[in-house]
Design a protein around this motif. Structure first.
Motif, short mmCIF file in Angstrom:
data_model
loop_
_atom_site.label_atom_id
_atom_site.label_comp_id
_atom_site.label_asym_id
_atom_site.label_seq_id
_atom_site.Cartn_x
_atom_site.Cartn_y
_atom_site.Cartn_z
N ASP A 44 16.27 -29.98 -28.63
CA ASP A 44 15.82 -30.53 -27.34
C ASP A 44 15.86 -32.05 -27.36
OD1 ASP A 44 15.35 -28.02 -26.29
OD2 ASP A 44 13.23 -28.02 -26.86
N LEU A 45 15.41 -32.62 -28.45
CA LEU A 45 15.42 -34.08 -28.59
C LEU A 45 16.85 -34.61 -28.62
CD1 LEU A 45 13.48 -36.42 -28.82
CD2 LEU A 45 13.52 -36.14 -31.29
N ARG A 46 17.74 -33.90 -29.32
CA ARG A 46 19.15 -34.30 -29.38
C ARG A 46 19.77 -34.26 -27.99
NH1 ARG A 46 21.49 -30.57 -33.05
NH2 ARG A 46 20.32 -31.71 -34.62
N GLN A 47 19.43 -33.23 -27.22
CA GLN A 47 19.95 -33.12 -25.85
C GLN A 47 19.44 -34.27 -24.98
OE1 GLN A 47 18.98 -29.43 -23.93
NE2 GLN A 47 20.48 -29.73 -22.32
N ASP A 48 18.18 -34.64 -25.16
CA ASP A 48 17.62 -35.76 -24.40
C ASP A 48 18.35 -37.07 -24.73
OD1 ASP A 48 15.81 -34.10 -23.19
OD2 ASP A 48 14.11 -34.70 -24.45
N PHE A 49 18.63 -37.29 -26.02
CA PHE A 49 19.35 -38.49 -26.42
C PHE A 49 20.76 -38.51 -25.84
CE2 PHE A 49 16.24 -39.11 -29.92
CZ PHE A 49 15.92 -40.42 -29.64
N ASN A 50 21.42 -37.36 -25.87
CA ASN A 50 22.77 -37.28 -25.29
C ASN A 50 22.75 -37.58 -23.80
OD1 ASN A 50 23.92 -36.65 -27.74
ND2 ASN A 50 23.90 -34.44 -27.39
N MET A 51 21.75 -37.07 -23.10
CA MET A 51 21.63 -37.31 -21.66
C MET A 51 21.38 -38.79 -21.38
SD MET A 51 21.88 -35.75 -18.83
CE MET A 51 21.31 -34.10 -18.66
N MET A 52 20.55 -39.43 -22.20
CA MET A 52 20.29 -40.86 -22.03
C MET A 52 21.57 -41.66 -22.24
SD MET A 52 16.48 -41.26 -23.79
CE MET A 52 17.06 -42.56 -24.81
N GLU A 53 22.37 -41.29 -23.24
CA GLU A 53 23.63 -42.00 -23.49
C GLU A 53 24.59 -41.82 -22.31
OE1 GLU A 53 24.65 -44.06 -25.93
OE2 GLU A 53 22.59 -43.99 -26.66
#
Length: 65
Positions: A44-53
């Motif tokens: 979930d955290l990895r997905q959030d970081f990808n979305m922010m990028e």
């Protein structure tokens, strides 16, 4: 259409390489702190970081001249 000329493509296999071919995982340093942090991050955290990028890239594109 009896006058049709046919062209055949002749290919040769690539020359054999000496030694083992380097794979994707051979290039990863398992002791790299950045790799360890990314590997241990929750999905979930990895997905959030990808979305922010992605949002950052879209913002840069929209603000470019």
């Amino acid at each position: 259409m009896s006058g049709e000329s046919r062209q055949e493509v002749v290919t040769t296999p690539p020359p054999p390489t000496m030694g083992k071919r380097e794979g994707y995982f051979d290039r990863i340093n398992e002791n790299d702190p950045e790799y360890l942090r990314a590997r241990n991050m929750s999905p979930d955290l990895r997905q959030d970081f990808n979305m922010m990028e992605q949002k950052k890239r879209v913002t840069q594109i929209l603000q470019s001249p």
